[in-house]
Write a protein that holds these residues in place. Structure first.
Motif, short mmCIF file in Angstrom:
data_model
loop_
_atom_site.label_atom_id
_atom_site.label_comp_id
_atom_site.label_asym_id
_atom_site.label_seq_id
_atom_site.Cartn_x
_atom_site.Cartn_y
_atom_site.Cartn_z
N ASP A 1 -63.52 68.60 11.73
CA ASP A 1 -62.50 68.34 12.74
C ASP A 1 -61.35 69.34 12.55
N SER A 2 -60.15 68.86 12.32
CA SER A 2 -59.01 69.76 12.16
C SER A 2 -58.72 70.10 10.70
N ASN B 1 -69.20 66.49 12.74
CA ASN B 1 -67.85 67.03 12.98
C ASN B 1 -67.53 68.28 12.17
N GLY B 2 -68.55 68.91 11.55
CA GLY B 2 -68.27 70.13 10.82
C GLY B 2 -69.32 70.46 9.79
N ASP B 3 -69.05 71.48 8.98
CA ASP B 3 -69.99 71.88 7.93
C ASP B 3 -69.23 72.51 6.78
N ILE B 4 -69.94 72.66 5.66
CA ILE B 4 -69.33 73.20 4.45
C ILE B 4 -70.36 74.00 3.66
N SER C 1 -74.00 69.86 6.66
CA SER C 1 -73.27 69.75 7.92
C SER C 1 -73.32 68.31 8.41
N ALA C 2 -72.30 67.96 9.15
CA ALA C 2 -72.21 66.65 9.78
C ALA C 2 -71.87 66.87 11.25
#
Length: 195
Positions: A127-128, A87-90, A84-85
């Protein structure tokens, strides 16, 4: 899909009452294969997830034959890697189902078998931007060697050879070959052949 896999575990553990069938738990960490994504961080090192990477938890059963040195193992589990960062995660995950035949030589076990990986998927959002790469189920091979200091525990190395194809695009593939360290816990203990 993970719920379905976990629901099968009680069935496997009911076999533990048989003399030669033992429940197993296995923990492993594998690495290798093609890079899938790199997550950039502002204040720490970037993090790359490769197709063979992941921490896995597996459960199943071992069939010991007291009259020979052959041990059969059947496992189903969950393998994942994530990051994760700000601005989001994976998340990268897959459900491996594996069948192994191992030869016991003194305290060493070595052998191999087949593995079937269900629903390999890279999923996340930054983000988006949405990331959703789904791969077809795949079959591969496993080679494994372990040292068993006691009947109930073994530790060693395993190599997995497998390739994933992107769903709806067979020309896009990901090499998921990996090498990992694996620890196996066997329950039930040794039983005497004589009663």
């Amino acid at each position: 899909m993970l719920k379905k896999a976990l629901l099968t575990l009680p069935i496997l553990f009911t076999f533990a009452s048989a003399d030669t069938i033992r429940p197993l738990l296995q923990i492993a960490y594998d690495g290798g294969g093609d890079d899938l994504v790199t997550i950039q961080h502002d204040y720490e090192s970037d993090y790359t997830i490769s197709a063979g990477d992941g921490l896995s938890f597996e459960a199943g059963m071992a069939i010991d034959n007291p009259a020979s040195d052959l041990e059969l193992q059947f496992l189903v589990g969950y393998k994942f890697d994530s990051d994760s960062a700000s601005n989001g995660d994976i998340t990268w995950d897959v459900i491996p189902m594996t069948a192994l035949a191992l030869i016991n030589v003194q305290r060493w076990k070595f052998g191999g078998g087949l593995t079937y990986h269900v629903n390999p998927q890279l999923d996340g959002r930054f983000d988006s931007d949405t990331i959703d790469y789904q791969f077809d189920d795949a079959i591969g091979a496993v080679a494994q060697i372990q040292y068993a200091p006691m009947h109930s525990f073994a530790i060693g190395l395993r190599a997995t050879f497998i390739e994933y194809e992107l769903k709806n695009d067979a020309t896009s593939t990901a090499n998921a070959n990996s090498l990992g360290i694996v620890g196996t816990f066997k329950f039930g203990g040794e039983r005497s052949r004589y009663r």
